[in-house]
Design an enzyme around this catalytic site. Sequence first.
Site, PDB file in Angstrom:
ATOM      1  N   ASP A   1       0.724  -1.209   0.078  1.00  0.00           N
ATOM      2  CA  ASP A   1      -0.040   0.093  -0.072  1.00  0.00           C
ATOM      3  C   ASP A   1       0.845   1.187   0.056  1.00  0.00           C
ATOM      4  O   ASP A   1       1.596   1.497   1.014  1.00  0.00           O
ATOM      5  CB  ASP A   1      -0.868  -0.035   1.076  1.00  0.00           C
ATOM      6  CG  ASP A   1      -2.074  -1.122   1.216  1.00  0.00           C
ATOM      7  OD1 ASP A   1      -1.773  -1.907   0.404  1.00  0.00           O
ATOM      8  OD2 ASP A   1      -2.955  -1.090   1.947  1.00  0.00           O
TER       9      ASP A   1
ATOM     10  N   LYS B   1      -6.943   3.365  -2.788  1.00  0.00           N
ATOM     11  CA  LYS B   1      -7.219   3.443  -1.456  1.00  0.00           C
ATOM     12  C   LYS B   1      -7.469   4.592  -1.015  1.00  0.00           C
ATOM     13  O   LYS B   1      -6.763   5.530  -1.232  1.00  0.00           O
ATOM     14  CB  LYS B   1      -6.213   2.622  -0.585  1.00  0.00           C
ATOM     15  CG  LYS B   1      -6.241   2.564   0.834  1.00  0.00           C
ATOM     16  CD  LYS B   1      -5.024   1.764   1.451  1.00  0.00           C
ATOM     17  CE  LYS B   1      -4.988   1.976   3.059  1.00  0.00           C
ATOM     18  NZ  LYS B   1      -3.687   1.344   3.728  1.00  0.00           N
TER      19      LYS B   1
ATOM     20  N   LYS C   1     -10.302   0.138  -1.896  1.00  0.00           N
ATOM     21  CA  LYS C   1     -10.171  -0.297  -0.505  1.00  0.00           C
ATOM     22  C   LYS C   1     -10.329   1.269   0.348  1.00  0.00           C
ATOM     23  O   LYS C   1      -9.606   2.406  -0.002  1.00  0.00           O
ATOM     24  CB  LYS C   1      -8.438  -0.412  -0.089  1.00  0.00           C
ATOM     25  CG  LYS C   1      -8.220  -1.001   1.237  1.00  0.00           C
ATOM     26  CD  LYS C   1      -6.960  -1.328   1.526  1.00  0.00           C
ATOM     27  CE  LYS C   1      -6.298  -1.313   2.871  1.00  0.00           C
ATOM     28  NZ  LYS C   1      -5.011  -1.832   3.224  1.00  0.00           N
TER      29      LYS C   1
END
Length: 224
Positions: free
Chosen positions: A89, A153, A182
């Site tokens: 991430d 995300k 996400k």
Amino acid sequence: MELNKYFDHTLLKPEATRAQILAICDEAIEYGFASVCVNSCNVGIVAERLSGSVVKTCAVVGFPLGACTTATKVFEASEAIKAGASEIDMVINVGRLKEADYDYVSHDISAVVSRCHADGAIAKVIIETCLLSEAEIVRVCRLAAAAGADFVKTSTGFSTSGAKAEDVALMKETVGPSVLVKASGGIRDLDAARRMIAAGADRLGASASVAIMQEASESSDDLI
């Protein structure tokens, strides 16, 4: 889909100890979460503890500001993958996006995504929605999609606020079915989890994953 499979069970606090990291790994195994998400220094601990389970090891890169150099992000991603991470991430450079330096942002994302994919890892791109306008959210989601990111995300959870359902919906509308979304930051109860999933989230980043699962179990509603 079962609710547990949505969760990246997360511990990113700077004061997190080895014992706490191992504890969330054990929780993730017990509940069958998608992954355990930690800072890169803890990846080796997590990967070893999760070995043989279905739970993936996830590391954050350039966290939480995204303001380090691209080369630094690529190196951190590579080191995390070598240590056992299969999901990364990474945080975009928000300042460069705000000043409309889209070439820089595109290169920054692409470099990390390419490194991840070359090493067989999934790449998630944290855009920090709370600092962006709707137009900027759309722009960076398109850049991430063009770079081949697997996920976009919402948040680090360390800025001014976390995930909002309307931002998740906008992100999903922008990237379509080819890129997953996400939601992360501030997801502390079952209602919040439901709202994010209803808005289009494919994965949830949360430190309250166990509490949410317990709430779902008490309500006899462990499916969304």
